[in-house]
Design a protein around this motif. Structure first.
Motif, PDB file in Angstrom:
ATOM      1  N   VAL A  30      -8.037  -7.716  10.169  1.00  0.00           N
ATOM      2  CA  VAL A  30      -7.921  -9.079   9.643  1.00  0.00           C
ATOM      3  C   VAL A  30      -9.017  -9.344   8.606  1.00  0.00           C
ATOM      4  O   VAL A  30      -8.757  -9.911   7.536  1.00  0.00           O
ATOM      5  CB  VAL A  30      -7.985 -10.118  10.792  1.00  0.00           C
ATOM      6  CG1 VAL A  30      -8.092 -11.526  10.229  1.00  0.00           C
ATOM      7  CG2 VAL A  30      -6.761  -9.990  11.691  1.00  0.00           C
TER       8      VAL A  30
ATOM      9  N   ASP B 281     -16.015 -19.543  10.803  1.00  0.00           N
ATOM     10  CA  ASP B 281     -15.758 -18.933   9.511  1.00  0.00           C
ATOM     11  C   ASP B 281     -14.893 -19.816   8.624  1.00  0.00           C
ATOM     12  O   ASP B 281     -13.682 -19.878   8.787  1.00  0.00           O
ATOM     13  CB  ASP B 281     -15.034 -17.600   9.749  1.00  0.00           C
ATOM     14  CG  ASP B 281     -14.700 -16.907   8.446  1.00  0.00           C
ATOM     15  OD1 ASP B 281     -15.358 -17.205   7.439  1.00  0.00           O
ATOM     16  OD2 ASP B 281     -13.795 -16.072   8.470  1.00  0.00           O
TER      17      ASP B 281
ATOM     18  N   TRP C 204     -15.100 -16.041  15.105  1.00  0.00           N
ATOM     19  CA  TRP C 204     -14.232 -16.402  13.978  1.00  0.00           C
ATOM     20  C   TRP C 204     -14.278 -17.881  13.680  1.00  0.00           C
ATOM     21  O   TRP C 204     -14.118 -18.302  12.550  1.00  0.00           O
ATOM     22  CB  TRP C 204     -12.761 -16.078  14.276  1.00  0.00           C
ATOM     23  CG  TRP C 204     -12.421 -14.663  14.137  1.00  0.00           C
ATOM     24  CD1 TRP C 204     -12.155 -13.795  15.148  1.00  0.00           C
ATOM     25  CD2 TRP C 204     -12.325 -13.899  12.928  1.00  0.00           C
ATOM     26  NE1 TRP C 204     -11.903 -12.556  14.646  1.00  0.00           N
ATOM     27  CE2 TRP C 204     -11.986 -12.590  13.275  1.00  0.00           C
ATOM     28  CE3 TRP C 204     -12.477 -14.207  11.575  1.00  0.00           C
ATOM     29  CZ2 TRP C 204     -11.814 -11.582  12.353  1.00  0.00           C
ATOM     30  CZ3 TRP C 204     -12.297 -13.204  10.645  1.00  0.00           C
ATOM     31  CH2 TRP C 204     -11.970 -11.906  11.034  1.00  0.00           C
ATOM     32  N   ALA C 205     -14.466 -18.683  14.720  1.00  0.00           N
ATOM     33  CA  ALA C 205     -14.257 -20.128  14.583  1.00  0.00           C
ATOM     34  C   ALA C 205     -15.159 -20.740  13.523  1.00  0.00           C
ATOM     35  O   ALA C 205     -14.789 -21.695  12.851  1.00  0.00           O
ATOM     36  CB  ALA C 205     -14.480 -20.817  15.916  1.00  0.00           C
TER      37      ALA C 205
ATOM     38  N   PRO D 174     -12.583 -20.896   5.635  1.00  0.00           N
ATOM     39  CA  PRO D 174     -11.743 -20.121   4.724  1.00  0.00           C
ATOM     40  C   PRO D 174     -12.392 -20.035   3.349  1.00  0.00           C
ATOM     41  O   PRO D 174     -13.043 -20.986   2.925  1.00  0.00           O
ATOM     42  CB  PRO D 174     -10.449 -20.935   4.652  1.00  0.00           C
ATOM     43  CG  PRO D 174     -10.478 -21.845   5.831  1.00  0.00           C
ATOM     44  CD  PRO D 174     -11.930 -22.094   6.161  1.00  0.00           C
ATOM     45  N   ALA D 175     -12.182 -18.902   2.679  1.00  0.00           N
ATOM     46  CA  ALA D 175     -12.824 -18.689   1.369  1.00  0.00           C
ATOM     47  C   ALA D 175     -12.265 -19.627   0.330  1.00  0.00           C
ATOM     48  O   ALA D 175     -11.081 -19.896   0.319  1.00  0.00           O
ATOM     49  CB  ALA D 175     -12.612 -17.255   0.935  1.00  0.00           C
TER      50      ALA D 175
ATOM     51  N   ARG E 236      -8.564 -10.371   4.509  1.00  0.00           N
ATOM     52  CA  ARG E 236      -9.125 -11.572   3.906  1.00  0.00           C
ATOM     53  C   ARG E 236     -10.169 -11.236   2.858  1.00  0.00           C
ATOM     54  O   ARG E 236     -10.327 -11.949   1.858  1.00  0.00           O
ATOM     55  CB  ARG E 236      -9.757 -12.443   4.995  1.00  0.00           C
ATOM     56  CG  ARG E 236      -8.759 -12.820   6.063  1.00  0.00           C
ATOM     57  CD  ARG E 236      -9.520 -13.230   7.296  1.00  0.00           C
ATOM     58  NE  ARG E 236      -9.198 -14.573   7.681  1.00  0.00           N
ATOM     59  CZ  ARG E 236      -9.987 -15.333   8.430  1.00  0.00           C
ATOM     60  NH1 ARG E 236     -11.154 -14.889   8.807  1.00  0.00           N
ATOM     61  NH2 ARG E 236      -9.604 -16.520   8.780  1.00  0.00           N
TER      62      ARG E 236
ATOM     63  N   LEU F 249      -8.725  -5.112  15.761  1.00  0.00           N
ATOM     64  CA  LEU F 249      -7.904  -6.140  15.121  1.00  0.00           C
ATOM     65  C   LEU F 249      -8.747  -6.964  14.147  1.00  0.00           C
ATOM     66  O   LEU F 249      -8.307  -7.287  13.037  1.00  0.00           O
ATOM     67  CB  LEU F 249      -7.274  -7.052  16.180  1.00  0.00           C
ATOM     68  CG  LEU F 249      -6.513  -8.274  15.646  1.00  0.00           C
ATOM     69  CD1 LEU F 249      -5.354  -7.864  14.741  1.00  0.00           C
ATOM     70  CD2 LEU F 249      -5.996  -9.134  16.802  1.00  0.00           C
TER      71      LEU F 249
END
Lengths: 218, 218
Positions: B81, B215, B212-213, B217-218, B85, B77
């Motif tokens: 994802v 990371d 993930w946490a 957002p771009a 992104r 998964l």
């Protein structure tokens, strides 16, 4: 279980609406700060950007959690994928509002807004704010007329963007290099902000119509 | 069925690698075109951008299909994802290479590269190309040392970006407004290109480490 699932999906959509509203407010304040050399207001925008970043991050985590736990299909899946792609654009729009605020702070106590371009940048800012508010409403309602309005506002902003360059490159331009740099950057920021809004609007349209294929990546 | 699934995942990853390589080549040609006012090469870059756009779009469709049909979990998964992104950032890096090429074409037969900044922009271009190649390799191998190298190259590019503004705003700057505009835009393009690469690298790191946490957002 299904109810929890649908609550999560609603949370995702309302989260996107909230971020779009925060972004509209950020650009509104950034435009005012830029137009009036209000460094306090500029700093408010700069400080508030981390809230947008955190909201976008939290929303991405929720989207991934929904994918992992609920394994959504059809329209539900499209909502989650839309959210993952849209959150990055909204976050980026927040960054751009912050950049406009940073230009204001960088030049303070001088004016960041170059002479002869005040009304142009005021208008670009107003259009960007209106377009961000329309985007929040589009995310809330999926009213596709709003997507059309966003595209039209983007066209108007593109025309103003070209007008800025025509002004700066004309013989009558007397601005120093710093004014030329500021005009170039500020105009580019406003234009990119609108581009992101169009890109988000397209994704909402394809959520509503189900046609992913025509959706160019942001 | 599982085999088909894993083939799809591999296709997704190799697709990202291919796009990153196309982006590196686009920036390499754009840098050469910008440095030598080679309008034919610039047009080649501009024409080739649609290939990158199409690849990114096809990859997004594959990712959505995998989500819908296979309902992946855990690392699988995360790969899907990540792909959704990352593709947007890679596509955007391709756009930026195209913008550098467009600057070249816009000024032709004049030189787009402003006097006194040739070596700076050549260096920025080289760093961007190296960083895009590292990105392709990172996507292929998940070798996290490459992510570190990308971050370092981004720092170098940020320094050059500041140096461009120092030059343009110094008393010795004799460039006309058009040179100031070109320097501002070209520098901003190179800096954004590197930012996107760092953002992609972060997503690969979090794919590899599972966190993930952290990371943004771009």
């Amino acid at each position: 279980m299904r109810e929890v699932f649908h609550q999560s999906l609603e949370e995702l959509q309302s989260g996107l609406v909230e971020i779009a509203e925060l972004v509209a407010t950020a650009m509104e304040k950034a435009t005012t700060a830029f137009g009036t050399s209000d460094v306090t207001l500029a700093e408010e925008v700069i400080d508030a950007d981390s809230v947008i970043d955190e909201r976008a991050l939290a929303l991405d985590e929720l989207a991934i959690e929904i994918l992992a736990r609920q394994q959504p299909v059809a329209r539900d899946l499209r909502i989650v994928v839309m959210s993952l792609r849209v959150s990055a654009s909204l976050e980026r729009m927040g960054d751009i509002a912050e950049h406009v605020a940073q230009l204001t702070r960088m030049r303070f106590p001088e004016r960041a807004i170059p002479k002869g371009l005040k009304s142009t940048f005021t208008r670009m800012g107003e259009l960007d704010v209106a377009l961000a508010r329309d985007l929040a409403e589009l995310l809330r309602t999926e009213d596709l007329d709003l997507a059309e309005r966003i595209r039209n506002a983007d066209d108007d902003i593109d025309e103003l963007h070209i007008a800025v360059f025509e002004k700066v490159l004309s013989d009558s331009w007397q601005g120093e290099a710093s004014a030329t740099v500021d005009a170039t950057l500020a105009s580019r920021y406003h234009e990119r902000f609108a581009d992101h809004a169009v890109s988000v609007a397209k994704k909402v349209v394809y959520l509503a119509t189900g046609d992913w294929a025509a959706d160019p990546p942001a």
